[in-house]
Design a protein around this motif. Structure first.
Motif, short mmCIF file in Angstrom:
data_model
loop_
_atom_site.label_atom_id
_atom_site.label_comp_id
_atom_site.label_asym_id
_atom_site.label_seq_id
_atom_site.Cartn_x
_atom_site.Cartn_y
_atom_site.Cartn_z
N HIS A 14 0.83 -1.21 0.00
CA HIS A 14 0.00 0.00 0.00
C HIS A 14 0.87 1.26 0.00
CE1 HIS A 14 -3.97 -1.71 0.26
NE2 HIS A 14 -3.62 -2.48 1.26
N ALA B 235 -14.78 0.25 -1.45
CA ALA B 235 -14.22 0.15 -0.10
C ALA B 235 -15.10 -0.65 0.85
CB ALA B 235 -13.98 1.54 0.47
N ALA C 298 -7.83 -4.16 -0.01
CA ALA C 298 -8.50 -2.98 0.54
C ALA C 298 -9.97 -3.10 0.17
CB ALA C 298 -7.91 -1.68 0.00
#
Length: 558
Positions: free
Chosen positions: A303, A344, A374
């Protein structure tokens, strides 16, 4: 210093012993009515809405009250429920900061704990429940008796040493496997192994066809459902095997397999394997905790590298990303039904399953490939060159093996140095948005998995970026807004009619066929759209603004 093996059985794990093995400052003791030398059997997440009929399953456990407000009435009820379950301690989230550890919980909590003899601890901010669960499980395992003096001398997590020790105990060849039948460790070979053991060790996993064979026969179902040894009789191909699951509470950590090693297994091999499973538990807990921590660090590094900024260089070193080598970034989104939920959002079980499958498939693209999650997204960073020209296509093909899910995979432009990776990730995300919008425009019944390279969707990607910039400036009043709002309130079809006309480049008969209406009906609707709302499709500027307005309105209602 090497710890000397002792013939005396070590004392049972205690709360004090567990806390001594955890870094100071993570957990605070609020109250311990019986002191901290109380015995501890393990750690568990406790759902207060699903209380067991008796306390045997959770007796002596440290319970994590996930989701319980430390200042709300649920905190006191959590203490009482923990007492009814026979737990030794309850961990609550720490509330507002303060110098007194007892301050950040409801004042009635210590009194309820004292009455029930339950120790109450608080988890300090900065460490999530998942981390605390892993730390407590590891500490419980390390402070629990091993039941084997020889195992006491092993370094925590020394699975190779454990396999050799257990081989001596059981009198056979030992293989320790994870729940996916991958080899974690195996004992030394004093004799030539049978073909199955040789193939398993060489490939570091049980052959897939053998796994399927055992699954179809019901062997794994029996193995995972019992705490006892399961026997796999010898046949004309392979020697007899004994297997037992290794558990931590209700979770299966792996299994231990014993095979005849040049001579039949000893008569007491079954009893020895039961003892071996209990002795192996702390080592597999340590292995799993360490593995989860390493996986978490690598995910965080992915990330960091894909978002850029501080720490990117260190993240590249952690992942082994070479600064002079090109890399491809793939972004994958998974949906169980029509793709209308936010990327998300937490994935459903089916979406989680397909993401698990794709993460494994991505790792097989080539050495050096790393992934991160994610929400319902999977990010894949893979070295370019020998990788497939469209690596996302293979992932989509794999995803089709998981029924009931739709997957969109986008590949950004090649990043020739680490600083270009965030831009490649953004481009891959836009590709996924284009694929998702195509599916939404096509309708629920025809949504299928798809993949694309950034060079395949240049025009559509440019439009997405344009709309992103225009959207904050677009007025919430005007002809198109009034038309869309009228359709919403009255069920009329003016917006759909204008959109079909624009998509058909002003070809009224073609647009009417797409709407399944008569051309005169469409002409009437377009005339009324101009009369009622001022949407003038004869004017080039009016057509441009109507197209942009309808696209933004569609975005707002996705």
């Amino acid at each position: 210093m090497t710890k000397r093996a002792s013939s005396r059985r070590p004392a049972a794990a205690t709360l004090a012993g567990v806390l001594d093995l955890i870094e100071p400052g993570i957990l605070d003791v609020v109250v311990a009515p019986r002191g901290t030398e109380v015995p501890v059997s393990g750690v568990a997440l406790y759902d207060l809405g699903d209380e067991p009929a008796d306390g045997t399953a959770l007796a002596g456990a440290i319970l994590l009250a996930v989701g319980v407000d430390p200042h709300g009435p649920g905190a006191v009820e959590a203490v009482r429920a923990a007492r009814r379950a026979g737990a030794s301690a309850l961990v609550l989230r720490r509330g507002a900061a303060g110098p007194d550890p007892a301050g950040p919980v409801d004042p009635a909590v210590p009194a309820a704990a004292a009455a029930g003899g339950i120790a109450v601890l608080t988890r300090r901010p900065g460490r999530g429940w998942t981390d605390v669960l892993g730390l407590l499980r590891n500490a419980c395992a390390q402070s629990s008796p091993s039941e084997l003096a020889a195992v006491d001398s092993l370094r925590p997590g020394d699975l190779s040493g454990l396999a050799n020790t257990l081989a001596d105990l059981v009198g056979g060849a030992i293989t320790i496997e994870d729940p996916q039948s991958r080899v974690l460790a195996y004992s030394r070979m004093d004799h030539e192994p049978d073909p199955m053991r040789r193939a398993t060790i060489l490939n570091q996993e049980v052959p897939r066809w053998r796994v399927a064979e055992l699954r179809e026969s019901g062997f794994f179902r029996t193995l995972w459902a019992t705490d006892d040894v399961v026997r796999l009789p010898a046949d004309d191909r392979y020697a007899e095997r004994l297997a037992i699951a290794v558990r931590d509470g209700g979770e299966v950590l792996g299994s231990i397999w014993a095979a005849a090693d040049g001579h039949p297994l000893a008569p007491d091999a079954v009893a020895a394997l039961r003892t071996a499973a209990r002795a192996a538990r702390p080592h597999l807990v340590h292995h799993e905790t360490r593995g989860r921590e390493e996986a978490r660090r690598r995910e965080e590094a992915v990330h960091t590298l894909l978002t850029g900024g501080a720490g990117a260089e260190r993240a590249a070193r952690t992942l082994g990303v070479h600064p002079d080598r090109p890399y491809a970034v793939i972004v994958v989104e998974a949906y169980e039904r029509h793709p209308t939920r936010a990327a998300a959002d937490a994935p459903t079980p089916a979406e989680q399953r397909v993401l698990d499958v794709l993460a494994l498939q991505a790792a097989a693209l080539r050495p050096g490939c790393v992934t991160a999650r994610a929400g319902r997204r999977l990010f894949v960073l893979t070295p370019a060159g020998e990788a497939p020209a469209d690596p996302a296509r293979d992932l989509v093909a794999t995803a089709r093996s998981v029924p009931g899910t739709v997957v969109f995979a986008g590949v950004g432009p090649l990043a020739h140095r680490p600083a270009e990776l965030p831009g490649a990730r953004e481009e891959a995300e836009i590709v996924v948005r284009v694929l998702r919008e195509r599916a939404a425009a096509a309708g629920v019944s025809v949504s299928v998995s798809a993949s694309a390279l950034s060079v395949d969707v240049v025009s559509e990607a440019a439009l997405v970026r344009l709309l992103d910039r225009v959207e904050p400036l677009w007025p919430m009043a005007g002809p198109v807004h009034a038309m869309v709002e009228h359709d919403r309130l009255h069920g009329s079809e003016y917006s759909a009619s204008v959109g079909a006309y624009l998509a058909a480049f002003g070809d009224t008969p073609a647009a009417a066929r797409g709407l399944s209406v008569h051309p005169n009906t469409l002409r009437y609707r377009l005339r009324r759209a101009r009369e009622l709302f001022g949407v003038d499709l004869d004017d080039p500027t009016g057509r441009l603004l109507a197209d942009i307005g309808l696209r933004l309105a569609h975005r707002a209602h996705e």
